[in-house]
Design an enzyme around this catalytic site. Sequence first.
Site, PDB file in Angstrom:
ATOM      1  N   HIS A 243     -69.743 -80.697  75.344  1.00  0.00           N
ATOM      2  CA  HIS A 243     -70.330 -82.037  75.422  1.00  0.00           C
ATOM      3  C   HIS A 243     -69.346 -83.102  74.954  1.00  0.00           C
ATOM      4  O   HIS A 243     -68.350 -82.796  74.303  1.00  0.00           O
ATOM      5  CB  HIS A 243     -71.625 -82.132  74.593  1.00  0.00           C
TER       6      HIS A 243
ATOM      7  N   HIS B 235     -66.711 -88.339  70.006  1.00  0.00           N
ATOM      8  CA  HIS B 235     -65.951 -87.083  69.924  1.00  0.00           C
ATOM      9  C   HIS B 235     -66.122 -86.289  71.208  1.00  0.00           C
ATOM     10  O   HIS B 235     -66.962 -86.625  72.037  1.00  0.00           O
ATOM     11  CB  HIS B 235     -66.419 -86.236  68.726  1.00  0.00           C
TER      12      HIS B 235
ATOM     13  N   GLU C 114     -64.576 -81.759  68.125  1.00  0.00           N
ATOM     14  CA  GLU C 114     -65.523 -80.808  67.547  1.00  0.00           C
ATOM     15  C   GLU C 114     -65.277 -79.455  68.215  1.00  0.00           C
ATOM     16  O   GLU C 114     -65.087 -79.389  69.431  1.00  0.00           O
ATOM     17  CB  GLU C 114     -66.965 -81.274  67.832  1.00  0.00           C
TER      18      GLU C 114
HETATM   19 CO    CO Z   1     -71.135 -82.974  69.033  1.00  0.00          CO
END
Ligand code: CO
Length: 146
Positions: free
Chosen positions: A8, A81, A132
């Site tokens: 994502h 992110h 991440e």
């Molecule tokens: Co995230």
Amino acid sequence: MKIGRLNHVGVATPDVEAAAKVYAELYGATEATPAKAFEHLGVKVIFVTLPNMQIELIEPAGADSPIHKFLERNPKGGQHHMCFEVPDIIAARDAMVERGATVLGTGEPYIGAHGVPVIFVHPKNTGGVLVELMQDPALYAGEGAH
Ligand code: CO
């Protein structure tokens, strides 16, 4: 350690419902989860699901939210992110440390909004991009698995 699929992209916003409406009305991305607050993470999240990945819309929840600072700098929100899957989050964390990168927080993986362990790598290590890393959900059977 080699990163896998893009899972994502995280987008910070002052209002997840309003942001989800924009993705639905402007881009036809109508498949979205209901807003969910994660008290311990200090965020309220909606996931917009696309064919190959998700957009994680993130709104601050609570005074200690990690998103507050970002929204102070970017009051209307913005890309926050990107998140890649890794087969083994501990091995990924160890590789980051060994390669000289800075893992944020305590350096220990913790359960993120997807219910699997995650770490964040400091933006200074990736040309200004907060990265991440998440345990591949298909390879995770721990607490919070779904
Ligand atoms: Co995230």
